[in-house]
Design an enzyme around this catalytic site. Structure first.
Site, PDB file in Angstrom:
ATOM      1  CG  HIS A 121       1.748  41.559  10.527  1.00  0.00           C
ATOM      2  ND1 HIS A 121       1.176  42.956  11.591  1.00  0.00           N
ATOM      3  CD2 HIS A 121       1.465  41.871   9.457  1.00  0.00           C
ATOM      4  CE1 HIS A 121       1.028  43.898  10.437  1.00  0.00           C
ATOM      5  NE2 HIS A 121       0.953  42.967   9.276  1.00  0.00           N
ATOM      6  CD1 TRP A 167       8.758   5.349   8.209  1.00  0.00           C
ATOM      7  CD2 TRP A 167       7.065   5.451   9.683  1.00  0.00           C
ATOM      8  NE1 TRP A 167       8.721   6.479   9.819  1.00  0.00           N
ATOM      9  CE2 TRP A 167       7.831   6.781   9.543  1.00  0.00           C
ATOM     10  CE3 TRP A 167       5.544   5.945  10.162  1.00  0.00           C
ATOM     11  CZ2 TRP A 167       7.000   8.080  10.704  1.00  0.00           C
ATOM     12  CZ3 TRP A 167       5.440   6.778  11.518  1.00  0.00           C
ATOM     13  CH2 TRP A 167       5.938   7.918  10.891  1.00  0.00           C
ATOM     14  CE  LYS A 213       7.469  18.357  -1.318  1.00  0.00           C
ATOM     15  NZ  LYS A 213       6.077  17.619  -1.572  1.00  0.00           N
ATOM     16  CD  GLU A 256       7.752  16.689   1.879  1.00  0.00           C
ATOM     17  OE1 GLU A 256       7.043  16.166   2.141  1.00  0.00           O
ATOM     18  OE2 GLU A 256       8.222  16.673   0.813  1.00  0.00           O
ATOM     19  CG  ASN A 311       0.308  -0.864   8.149  1.00  0.00           C
ATOM     20  OD1 ASN A 311      -0.109  -0.653   7.051  1.00  0.00           O
ATOM     21  ND2 ASN A 311       1.213   0.217   8.583  1.00  0.00           N
ATOM     22  N   GLY A 312       0.577  -0.528  11.749  1.00  0.00           N
ATOM     23  CA  GLY A 312      -0.807   0.973  12.894  1.00  0.00           C
ATOM     24  C   GLY A 312       0.260   0.204  14.143  1.00  0.00           C
ATOM     25  CE  LYS A 323       4.454   8.778  -2.485  1.00  0.00           C
ATOM     26  NZ  LYS A 323       4.847  10.688  -3.650  1.00  0.00           N
ATOM     27  NE  ARG A 334       2.322   0.725   0.975  1.00  0.00           N
ATOM     28  CZ  ARG A 334       1.379   0.305   1.710  1.00  0.00           C
ATOM     29  NH1 ARG A 334       1.183   0.444   2.558  1.00  0.00           N
ATOM     30  NH2 ARG A 334      -0.139   0.454   0.695  1.00  0.00           N
ATOM     31  CB  CYS A 370       4.479  -0.189   7.607  1.00  0.00           C
ATOM     32  SG  CYS A 370       4.075  -1.743   8.437  1.00  0.00           S
ATOM     33  CD  GLU A 390       3.886  21.013  -2.306  1.00  0.00           C
ATOM     34  OE1 GLU A 390       3.630  20.712  -0.943  1.00  0.00           O
ATOM     35  OE2 GLU A 390       4.624  20.570  -2.705  1.00  0.00           O
TER      36      GLU A 390
HETATM   37  N1  HGA Z   1       3.741  -0.286  15.641  1.00  0.00           N
HETATM   38  C1  HGA Z   1       3.994  -1.389  14.850  1.00  0.00           C
HETATM   39  C2  HGA Z   1       3.371  -0.907  13.264  1.00  0.00           C
HETATM   40  C3  HGA Z   1       4.396   0.595  12.679  1.00  0.00           C
HETATM   41  C4  HGA Z   1       4.121   0.532  10.777  1.00  0.00           C
HETATM   42  O1  HGA Z   1       2.739   0.286  10.934  1.00  0.00           O
HETATM   43  N2  HGA Z   1       4.827   0.562  10.776  1.00  0.00           N
HETATM   44  O2  HGA Z   1       4.213   1.776   8.870  1.00  0.00           O
HETATM   45  C5  HGA Z   1       5.759  -0.751  15.198  1.00  0.00           C
HETATM   46  O3  HGA Z   1       6.107   0.190  15.708  1.00  0.00           O
HETATM   47  O4  HGA Z   1       6.788  -1.501  15.773  1.00  0.00           O
END
Ligand code: HGA
Length: 605
Positions: free
Chosen positions: A501, A74, A482, A485, A99-100, A600, A27, A2, A478
């Site tokens: 094993h 995100w 990859k 992902e 963000n968070g 990212k 990101r 985000c 790794e």
């Molecule tokens: N928790 C918030 C923000 C998500 C976030 O930081 N994304 O990188 C949400 O879910 O909207």
């Protein structure tokens, strides 16, 4: 992950906000949005598509304003649908991006519901918007300062209020936020890159800071509510938009940039001495008796590889731990251990928290290995070694990983020398090999057509095993990561000796087994493991050094590596695994640079 952009100016700032979001797109995100103050109220546009779509919407709606905020989300709480996209409003007065993760959002939501606030999203973020609205008494800056006292968890926020048409307020705790200083205009963003082109003067906010941006200037209060002065730093613009050039994807471009990135990262000195890691290193390196490496994902694998180098070359005990585990377990701190944190962005939430946890436990000596000089991690550690990978856009890390390996190998040689285990001749030899790496990598990259030929077959598989031994076991890890992902094929890696094993039970004709086979002391053992797979009908895909005498045959497909590279061999052997994952993903038609569900810089826990 985000991204946040905010701006207050005397011109229409919508294009600045959208351009900022474009620069943060790398990101990873699943929805985006923008809000401006116009005509005494906030107006917004949101999209569950790309920033380009948001831009079109904004154009159609003729969204314009001199003050605004924008966001790429995100999702952590609530599905990635338009209703949950930020900016989030409170009573059409407050607009906010976040963000968070707010950990106490449920209890706050109950309290705010009791005050009559209606919740229209599933996000944790909505409580912040309503909380600020409920605390507003004529100053947004004061309301945000009050509100953040009630938040538990991590946040970077940008917020506007309809009553203050020329103000943006920001705050950070555990998530990155920088202030960009302009002439008669000011900005906020998740990183300086988002504002390239608008300003080169930045203030990197500290944990707990709240900031108020107006046309006339910027004010900051620290977590105690005291007015604070923060250093203004000049960060030069990062050229124009990053171009793909002749490549199909950024991941492919970044794989091919590795010779250059490594050449730039290898220390330019002829001898490897402590000051390469910062001014404090000379004294610190003499005090330490062991290493504790903390990292996540691909960076964790570079740490695992380094353990082999550090214990073999520098004879220094080394422990490598996943940051998100370390931060929450009871560990026995050794204040003489050097804590090494590794992160491409330097903003990885788990690694930053692990670093702070180690510091709290009394670890005095800390070193970051990081690709971003202005990151929180570099600012928090006593010493730093900057990798010079350049900007990495693809979510799946490639050149960041190999440059981290170069940094860690340089650390092993430096410590080995300091501890009397590397003499001048050995040092000169290591330096020579590091310098020759870019050329050796170019010959590995020339294997691409052979790898493309394998990838067609791989793209029809749903499972794969990766085997390695010794310092090539983390390389197998790794390689499997990859493939998972970006191609979504289930892949697991094992030290080849572990096969019998357990995982041998999975081996059938349908299971490709990718094997990293350098010509080292473990070669004969590895050859026996290869026979164990063949005896069960497994299909082997072997990256074998020239002189290993492993040859193509029934069920054994071999790509020959151009040369054996001794201790630095992991750096060469990971590259064909990156290419295999990349071309397999292309053959499956996945979104290589933005794989589903991933982001990212992982700035949430
Ligand atoms: N928790 C918030 C923000 C998500 C976030 O930081 N994304 O990188 C949400 O879910 O909207």
């Amino acid at each position: 992950m985000c991204g946040i952009v905010g701006a207050v100016a005397q011109r229409n700032i919508v294009s600045v906000l959208i351009e900022g979001l474009r620069r943060l797109e790398y990101r990873g995100y699943d929805s985006c949005g923008v809000a401006v103050l116009a005509g005494g109220e906030p107006h917004r546009a949101r999209s569950v598509s790309r920033v380009a779509d948001l831009d079109a919407q904004v154009g159609e709606a003729r969204l314009e304003g001199v003050t605004g905020i924008a966001h790429t989300r995100w999702a952590t709480h609530g599905a990635p649908v338009t209703d949950n996209a930020h900016p989030i409003f409170s009573r059409d007065a407050v607009a906010l991006v976040h963000n968070g993760i707010i950990e106490n959002f449920e209890s706050l939501r109950e309290v705010l519901r009791g005050k009559g606030y209606e919740f229209v999203t599933q996000t944790d973020t909505e409580v912040i918007a309503h909380l600020i609205h409920s605390l507003y008494r004529g100053s947004l800056y004061d309301a945000v300062c009050e509100a953040v006292k009630q938040l538990h968890g991590a946040y970077a926020i940008a917020v506007v209020h309809k009553n203050e048409p020329n103000t943006v307020v920001g705050a950070r705790q555990g998530s990155p936020l920088v202030v960009g200083l302009g002439a008669g205009e000011n900005f906020l963003a998740s990183d300086a890159l988002a504002l390239a082109g608008s300003t080169e003067r930045f203030v990197f906010l500290e944990e707990g800071d709240v900031t108020e941006l107006t046309l006339g200037g910027v004010r900051i209060r620290d977590r105690e509510g005291r007015d604070a002065e923060r250093e203004v730093r000049t960060v030069h613009a990062y050229g124009g938009a990053v171009e793909l050039g002749p490549y199909r994807h950024f991941m492919q471009k970044e794989i091919f940039e590795q010779p250059r990135a490594i050449a730039d990262t290898v220390p330019q000195t002829d001898t490897f001495d402590a000051p390469l890691f910062g001014d404090a290193a000379e004294a610190a390196f003499r005090e330490i008796d062991s290493l504790l490496i903390l990292a996540c994902g691909t960076s964790h694998y570079s740490g695992l590889t380094a353990k082999y180098w550090l214990e073999s070359i520098a004879k220094i005990p080394t422990q490598v731990e996943i940051a998100s585990e370390y931060r929450y377990r009871d560990s026995v701190p050794n204040p003489k251990a050097l804590v090494v944190v590794i992160s491409q962005s330097g903003e990885t939430a788990d690694t930053l928290a692990a670093l702070k946890h180690a510091q709290k436990l009394g670890h005095r000596h800390t070193l970051s290995i990081c690709n971003v000089s202005t990151s929180a991690m570099v600012r928090l550690t006593e010493m730093a070694f900057l990798t010079r990978a350049g900007q990495e856009i693809g979510v799946a890390s490639t050149k960041a990983f190999t440059t981290q390996l170069v940094a860690l190998f340089s650390l092993a040689v430096t410590l080995g020398k300091l501890r009397g285990h590397v003499d001048a001749a050995a040092e000169a030899d290591y330096v020579k090999h590091l310098r020759h790496l870019p050329a050796a990598l170019n010959s590995v990259l020339a294997l691409e057509p052979q790898i493309i030929a394998w990838s067609e077959e791989f793209s029809r598989k749903e499972n794969a095993l990766f085997l390695g031994r010794g310092m090539h076991y983390p390389i197998a890890l790794e390689g499997a990561l990859k493939l998972k992902e970006i191609s979504y094929i289930h892949a697991e890696a094992y030290p080849a000796g572990e096969l019998k094993h357990g995982p041998l039970a999975l081996v059938t004709e349908a299971m490709p087994v990718v094997t990293v086979a350098p010509n080292d002391a473990l070669l004969e053992k590895l050859k026996s493991n290869i026979q164990e797979v063949r005896a069960r009908g497994g299909q082997l895909y072997v990256f074998a050094d020239a002189d290993t005498r492993i040859v193509n045959g029934e069920g054994i497909h071999v790509i020959r590596m151009p040369e054996h590279y001794g201790m630095l061999s992991p750096i060469l052997h990971v590259v064909p695994l990156q290419l295999l994952a990349y071309h397999t993903a292309c053959a499956r038609g996945t979104d290589v640079d933005k794989p589903r569900n991933l982001a990212k810089s992982v700035t949430v826990e």
